[in-house]
Write a protein that holds these residues in place. Structure first.
Motif, PDB file in Angstrom:
ATOM      1  N   GLY A  86       9.207 -25.828   2.696  1.00 45.38           N
ATOM      2  CA  GLY A  86       8.031 -25.033   2.353  1.00 45.38           C
ATOM      3  C   GLY A  86       7.485 -25.263   0.957  1.00 45.38           C
ATOM      4  N   LYS A 116       4.971 -26.575  -0.516  1.00 46.85           N
ATOM      5  CA  LYS A 116       3.726 -27.034   0.096  1.00 46.85           C
ATOM      6  C   LYS A 116       2.869 -27.922  -0.796  1.00 46.85           C
ATOM      7  CE  LYS A 116       3.483 -23.138   3.282  1.00 46.85           C
ATOM      8  NZ  LYS A 116       2.678 -22.002   3.795  1.00 46.85           N
ATOM      9  N   LYS A 117       3.159 -27.972  -2.101  1.00 45.21           N
ATOM     10  CA  LYS A 117       2.314 -28.759  -2.992  1.00 45.21           C
ATOM     11  C   LYS A 117       2.850 -30.164  -3.267  1.00 45.21           C
ATOM     12  CE  LYS A 117      -0.026 -24.892  -5.182  1.00 45.21           C
ATOM     13  NZ  LYS A 117      -0.494 -24.292  -6.456  1.00 45.21           N
ATOM     14  N   CYS A 140       6.595 -28.780   4.118  1.00 47.39           N
ATOM     15  CA  CYS A 140       5.853 -29.271   2.940  1.00 47.39           C
ATOM     16  C   CYS A 140       4.530 -29.830   3.463  1.00 47.39           C
ATOM     17  CB  CYS A 140       6.665 -30.331   2.201  1.00 47.39           C
ATOM     18  SG  CYS A 140       8.249 -29.730   1.569  1.00 47.39           S
ATOM     19  N   ASN A 141       3.578 -28.967   3.641  1.00 50.83           N
ATOM     20  CA  ASN A 141       2.372 -29.293   4.405  1.00 50.83           C
ATOM     21  C   ASN A 141       1.498 -30.365   3.772  1.00 50.83           C
ATOM     22  OD1 ASN A 141       3.239 -27.344   6.176  1.00 50.83           O
ATOM     23  ND2 ASN A 141       1.836 -25.765   5.462  1.00 50.83           N
ATOM     24  N   TRP A 142       1.587 -30.527   2.453  1.00 52.59           N
ATOM     25  CA  TRP A 142       0.770 -31.538   1.779  1.00 52.59           C
ATOM     26  C   TRP A 142       1.513 -32.858   1.594  1.00 52.59           C
ATOM     27  CZ3 TRP A 142      -2.230 -28.789  -2.813  1.00 52.59           C
ATOM     28  CH2 TRP A 142      -3.054 -27.795  -2.274  1.00 52.59           C
TER      29      TRP A 142
END
Length: 248
Positions: A176, A178-179, A200-202
């Motif tokens: 998580g 995310k950046k 880690c969406n990005w």
């Protein structure tokens, strides 16, 4: 020479009137949950003789903003500063003898934004910085070999440079974050736990140029590309996990 005076376990636990404790000059030990759930508002000045801060010693102090550990401190206990929601700065002084940041040490310190790690740190244990939602930058010491499960769970870390000696990233170590955009896994890593960088969406690329002994399931989101060698075990792993890959 002054007699040694330690702070006993649970000594001031729940003392809501205690705003600015002063430790004895020859103190070596702060006991288990000694100041837990108090109302400490100012920096606690630790004597240079201090060696051990036991489990939960300052947990649940929601007004404490800063911690400076003297070089003499060898051991910091589990959940020592858990839920210190106003804590912003943590610093281990130069020459620190501390080699381990234990389980849940700074768990949910939601304002923590600056950490100066011990230069010779070996291990960051499970959930040590769990949901430290302002922790955007970290500089990990080169001596670090282990990062435990959920150690930096949901921290907004923007860049990550893993030390060249790191051997183990446990499950959900950076879940998580995310950046994060690009992460290189050093060849020293032998264990890469489940969902280590999942959520880690990005994250665009995870570079793994070698074959760790163990790689858990779902280490990244399916939107992330694994950079690996063609024909390697990581290549086969990506095939099984249905992950995008790019050959180096």
């Amino acid at each position: 020479m002054q007699p040694r005076r330690d702070i006993d376990d649970y000594c001031y636990k729940g003392n809501r009137k205690l705003k600015e404790p002063v430790l004895p000059p020859n103190c070596k030990i702060v006991g288990r949950e000694a100041f837990a759930n108090s109302q400490i508002r100012k920096l606690v000045t630790f004597p240079k003789t201090l060696e051990e801060i036991r489990d939960g010693a300052f947990a649940e102090n929601r007004c404490l903003k800063e911690v400076i550990f003297p070089a003499s401190v060898e051991s910091v206990g589990a959940y020592c500063y858990k839920n210190c929601t106003a804590l912003k700065t943590v610093k281990f002084e130069a020459g620190s003898k501390c080699r381990r940041i234990p389980e849940d040490c700074f768990y949910s310190c939601t304002q923590l934004s600056s950490v100066v790690f011990p230069k010779n740190l070996k291990s960051i244990r499970s959930r040590a910085f769990y949901k430290c939602k302002e922790l955007k930058e970290i500089t990990l010491p080169e001596t670090l070999t282990e990062i435990g499960a959920e150690a930096f769970y949901f921290c907004p870390i923007e860049t990550l440079e893993l030390p060249k000696r790191i051997q183990r990233l446990d499950h959900k170590a950076f879940f998580g974050c995310k950046k994060l955009r690009n992460v290189y896994i050093p060849e020293s890593v032998t264990y890469l736990g489940e969902e280590a960088f999942h959520g880690c969406n990005w994250l665009e690329y995870l570079e793994i140029h070698h074959d760790p002994e163990y790689v858990g399931d779902r280490i990244v989101n399916k939107s992330c590309t694994i950079r690996c060698k063609k024909g390697s075990k990581m290549d086969a792993y990506c095939e099984v996990q249905r992950l995008q890959r790019e050959y180096i």
